[in-house]
Design a protein around this motif. Structure first.
Motif, short mmCIF file in Angstrom:
data_model
loop_
_atom_site.label_atom_id
_atom_site.label_comp_id
_atom_site.label_asym_id
_atom_site.label_seq_id
_atom_site.Cartn_x
_atom_site.Cartn_y
_atom_site.Cartn_z
N ASN A 162 125.13 57.81 58.50
CA ASN A 162 124.68 57.21 57.25
C ASN A 162 123.53 56.22 57.41
O ASN A 162 123.04 55.69 56.41
CB ASN A 162 125.85 56.49 56.57
CG ASN A 162 126.92 57.46 56.07
OD1 ASN A 162 126.60 58.53 55.56
ND2 ASN A 162 128.18 57.09 56.24
N VAL A 163 123.11 55.95 58.64
CA VAL A 163 122.07 54.95 58.88
C VAL A 163 120.70 55.52 58.55
O VAL A 163 120.34 56.61 59.01
CB VAL A 163 122.11 54.46 60.34
CG1 VAL A 163 121.00 53.46 60.61
CG2 VAL A 163 123.48 53.85 60.66
N TRP A 164 119.90 54.77 57.76
CA TRP A 164 118.51 55.14 57.51
C TRP A 164 117.67 54.67 58.68
O TRP A 164 117.84 53.56 59.18
CB TRP A 164 118.01 54.51 56.21
CG TRP A 164 118.68 55.04 54.99
CD1 TRP A 164 119.75 54.49 54.33
CD2 TRP A 164 118.35 56.24 54.29
NE1 TRP A 164 120.11 55.27 53.26
CE2 TRP A 164 119.26 56.35 53.20
CE3 TRP A 164 117.37 57.22 54.45
CZ2 TRP A 164 119.23 57.41 52.30
CZ3 TRP A 164 117.34 58.28 53.55
CH2 TRP A 164 118.25 58.37 52.49
N GLU A 165 116.75 55.51 59.14
CA GLU A 165 116.03 55.26 60.39
C GLU A 165 114.56 54.90 60.16
O GLU A 165 113.89 55.49 59.30
CB GLU A 165 116.08 56.53 61.27
CG GLU A 165 117.48 57.04 61.56
CD GLU A 165 118.20 56.25 62.64
OE1 GLU A 165 117.59 55.33 63.19
OE2 GLU A 165 119.36 56.57 62.92
N HIS A 166 114.07 53.92 60.93
CA HIS A 166 112.63 53.63 60.98
C HIS A 166 111.94 54.45 62.07
O HIS A 166 110.73 54.67 62.01
CB HIS A 166 112.40 52.13 61.25
CG HIS A 166 112.76 51.26 60.09
ND1 HIS A 166 112.01 51.20 58.94
CD2 HIS A 166 113.81 50.42 59.90
CE1 HIS A 166 112.57 50.35 58.09
NE2 HIS A 166 113.66 49.87 58.65
N SER A 167 112.70 54.85 63.08
CA SER A 167 112.15 55.65 64.17
C SER A 167 113.18 56.70 64.56
O SER A 167 114.34 56.64 64.16
CB SER A 167 111.82 54.77 65.38
OG SER A 167 112.99 54.14 65.87
N ALA A 189 120.47 56.25 65.55
CA ALA A 189 121.82 55.71 65.48
C ALA A 189 122.79 56.59 66.25
O ALA A 189 122.54 57.78 66.50
CB ALA A 189 122.27 55.61 64.02
N ALA A 190 123.90 56.02 66.63
CA ALA A 190 124.93 56.75 67.37
C ALA A 190 125.40 57.95 66.56
O ALA A 190 125.43 57.93 65.33
CB ALA A 190 126.10 55.84 67.70
N LYS A 191 125.79 59.00 67.25
CA LYS A 191 126.19 60.24 66.58
C LYS A 191 127.44 60.06 65.74
O LYS A 191 127.73 60.87 64.86
CB LYS A 191 126.40 61.35 67.61
CG LYS A 191 127.57 61.15 68.56
CD LYS A 191 127.68 62.29 69.53
CE LYS A 191 128.92 62.19 70.41
NZ LYS A 191 128.90 61.00 71.27
#
Length: 332
Positions: free
Chosen positions: A162-167, A156-158
């Protein structure tokens, strides 16, 4: 309750792990870049504050420190660039956690006050220039001129932590110095939307006397052939010499030839396809700079002329047109 100067100094030394009080005091630095640009083709001009950066750095103990950097005015916008802490488990290893520049590309990694030209190369500006939120480690052997740096970052953008990541996003560099030659290779893998692209970068820097010469090449490949492979290069030279001209004590001359094939930023359009963010183009740049250099204070006055080359039928974007740039850079 009021503390004496001696007591306050003792507390600082204790908190800093036997550091001297003067070492505990944060360092504040800044970089200002103001310019005037003249577009040759349409006879238009503009003034611009390209950067007004402020940095705060320091250590709370000899192996533990922090760094923060904001751009108070990036062409009229405020941006938080860096906010990280670092720890050195050993003399050869450093671990950094927070928002920082991803290790990749020698030109993209240069701070604004270390640039040789008013505008970065296409590699340093459009293709290899990324910051992220994550962690990276740097290791250099004690008796070998090698430095390896690698990290993993949010996709996600810096601006959004708060975004949960799959990669994740990954990048790494290896730098080897042999006398006055430095060779560097790098790898970077990002997925800004849903299409991942992988970039490989290599560079060679030669410094001898008053000469600084550098060449860099980047290859950016998009998975599943979502977009044509992007190739970019940057070849530059700088010659500097001492002078005695009023307040200025250094003078230098610069030349650069760089280019890139069509590039995509990796974000899909409404049809789910990658679009061309930057057209194929090449550029020749010549410049001259006079400098005032005194310890940690530096001021550069430079003038650049940029000539762009496009294939027949390609329209030049407004930001990449033939131009003359006069710039004042102040580092303090």
């Amino acid at each position: 309750m009021r503390f004496s100067t001696f007591a306050l100094s003792a507390l600082c030394s204790l908190a800093a792990g036997a550091m001297e009080p003067s070492e505990y005091i944060p360092e504040i630095h800044g970089t200002f870049r103001g310019r005037y640009e003249y577009a040759v083709d349409n006879s238009e001009g503009r003034f611009q504050v390209r950067d007004f950066r402020a940095t705060l750095s320091g250590r709370i103990a000899k192996p533990i420190g922090y760094f923060a950097q904001v751009n108070v005015c990036d062409r009229g916008s405020f941006k938080v660039l860096d906010a990280y802490g670092w720890i050195k488990p050993s003399a050869q290893t450093q671990i950094t956690v927070g928002q920082t520049r991803m290790p990749f590309s020698v030109d993209a990694s240069r701070a604004p006050h270390l640039l040789y030209f008013a505008n970065r190369s296409f590699i340093g500006r459009d293709i290899g220039n990324y910051r992220g939120v994550g962690a990276k480690a740097c290791w250099s052997p004690e008796s070998y001129p090698l430095e390896i740096e690698a990290g993993a970052f949010n996709t996600a953008a810096k601006e959004n932590h708060n975004v949960w990541e799959h990669s994740m996003t990954f990048s790494a560099t290896a730098k080897y110095r042999l006398k006055n030659v430095t060779a560097e290779i790098g790898f970077e893998s990002l997925s800004p939307d849903s299409v991942r692209f992988n970039s490989v970068d290599c560079s060679v820097t030669w410094i001898c006397g008053n000469w600084f010469v550098e060449g860099e090449y980047l290859r950016k490949q998009y998975t599943n052939n979502a977009f044509s492979t992007t190739h970019a290069f940057n070849i530059m030279a700088n010659y500097s010499m001492p002078v005695n001209a009023g307040i200025f004590n250094r003078m230098s001359f610069q030349g650069r030839f760089d280019g890139a094939t069509a590039n995509s930023n990796g974000k899909r359009d409404e049809n789910g396809l990658l679009t061309e963010t930057d057209p194929s183009r090449r550029r020749a740049t010549v410049g001259a700079t006079v400098s005032y250099v005194e310890k940690k204070v530096r001021a550069d006055v430079r003038i650049n002329y940029e000539k762009y080359f496009y294939r027949h039928g390609i329209s030049a974007p407004s930001r990449d047109c033939d131009r003359i740039t006069a710039e004042l850079v102040i580092r303090f």
